[in-house]
Enzyme design. Structure first.
Site, mmCIF file in Angstrom:
data_model
loop_
_atom_site.group_PDB
_atom_site.id
_atom_site.type_symbol
_atom_site.label_atom_id
_atom_site.label_comp_id
_atom_site.label_asym_id
_atom_site.label_seq_id
_atom_site.Cartn_x
_atom_site.Cartn_y
_atom_site.Cartn_z
ATOM 1 N N ASP A 203 -0.306 5.224 0.837
ATOM 2 C CA ASP A 203 -0.611 6.203 1.891
ATOM 3 C C ASP A 203 -0.709 5.535 3.259
ATOM 4 O O ASP A 203 -1.490 4.601 3.456
ATOM 5 C CB ASP A 203 -1.919 6.928 1.590
ATOM 6 C CG ASP A 203 -1.828 7.797 0.338
ATOM 7 O OD1 ASP A 203 -0.721 7.913 -0.209
ATOM 8 O OD2 ASP A 203 -2.856 8.358 -0.077
ATOM 9 N N ASP B 46 0.858 -1.176 0.000
ATOM 10 C CA ASP B 46 0.000 0.000 0.000
ATOM 11 C C ASP B 46 0.905 1.240 0.000
ATOM 12 O O ASP B 46 2.103 1.157 0.296
ATOM 13 C CB ASP B 46 -0.875 -0.030 1.254
ATOM 14 C CG ASP B 46 -1.719 1.221 1.416
ATOM 15 O OD1 ASP B 46 -2.384 1.622 0.447
ATOM 16 O OD2 ASP B 46 -1.705 1.798 2.519
ATOM 17 N N ASP C 243 -1.895 -0.628 5.895
ATOM 18 C CA ASP C 243 -2.302 -0.059 7.184
ATOM 19 C C ASP C 243 -3.808 0.138 7.339
ATOM 20 O O ASP C 243 -4.280 0.443 8.430
ATOM 21 C CB ASP C 243 -1.635 1.304 7.377
ATOM 22 C CG ASP C 243 -2.248 2.369 6.477
ATOM 23 O OD1 ASP C 243 -2.350 2.141 5.243
ATOM 24 O OD2 ASP C 243 -2.640 3.426 6.994
#
Length: 265
Positions: free
Chosen positions: A15, A13, A207
């Site tokens: 961001d 991922d 996250d």
């Protein structure tokens, strides 16, 4: 620990993971990026960002030409950089038309409701980056302004139009039913296996709740400490192959690779 060799693939991922949640910096991860490149280990971006955002980021990160997954799995670039179109995709325009009809019953805004300057203001992106974030092909970013208890009704209303809702690190995302980071990664890995004759060993890092489907599919999962109110919950039975970081963002990204990968001599 896993050995550093070309049989590995890193799936990440952006961001809140490889990129800092606030300023999009990746300095803490730069040493690992250099090591991975040195050992010919591909780093596959799997993000809610658009292809228009990912391609220049790949260049800055030294990852050009690597396959990537954009728009939470709604767009897969199996052979790296695709030809980008200036005009919005028909699928995206149809999706936005559907969302406009739903705005009669629910309070929310999509990126199509804003200018580049407005998106830049509430995301912290530059004006050019905000423009890239609005060059969408198959999904839409939604800012929910209604009561949280109406989200389930909204999800049901979307499903009637063959659309699904997923939560990212900052925003909600609407995409066609049957899309997602996990499904897209499965497609990508099948393509790689056909090309190379074998499947890579995968380490995934994310996250947000929208990363969970991707983290379910990889061999080793790094759940980076995030800012979302909704925790990342995995249904896996191999807890020894899951690592939860103490740090956030690129520091957590580095921590996760430090945990699973042997340090080079």
């Amino acid at each position: 620990m896993l050995r550093l060799d070309s049989s590995l693939m890193i799936v990440t991922d952006l961001d809140g993971s490889l990129l800092d949640h606030h300023d999009y910096n990746w300095e803490a991860a730069s040493e690992w990026l250099a090591r991975l490149k040195q050992h010919a280990i591909p780093v596959v971006i799997c993000s809610s960002k658009t292809a228009a955002e990912i391609i220049p980021l790949q260049k800055r990160l030294g990852l050009s030409g690597t396959p990537f997954i954009a728009e939470n799995g709604a767009h897969v670039a199996l052979h790296g950089e695709p030809a980008l179109k200036n005009e919005p995709e028909e699928n995206y325009l149809a999706l936005c038309d559907t969302l406009r009809t739903l705005q009669a019953n629910y309070r929310f805004s999509g990126f199509h409701d804003f200018s580049d300057a407005e998106v830049a203001r509430f995301t912290g992106l530059t004006l050019a980056e905000a423009s890239q974030s609005r060059q969408r092909q198959a999904s839409e970013v939604v800012l929910w302004r209604d009561d949280s208890d109406k989200l389930e009704d909204f999800r049901i209303a979307l499903a009637e139009h063959d659309l699904a809702l997923t939560q990212g690190g900052r925003f909600w995302h609407v995409m066609p039913t049957g899309c997602g980071k996990g499904i897209a990664l499965t497609q990508l890995l099948q393509s790689v296996a056909q090309q190379k004759g074998n499947s890579p060993t995968t380490i995934g890092l994310g996250d947000g709740p929208n990363d969970a489907p991707m983290l379910e599919q990889v061999d080793y999962a790094v759940v980076i400490k995030g800012f979302s109110k909704t925790p990342v919950i995995l249904q896996r039975n191999d807890q020894q192959n899951i690592y939860h970081t103490a740090h956030v963002g690129p520091r957590g990204w580095r921590e996760g690779l430090d945990y699973f990968l042997a340090q080079p001599d």
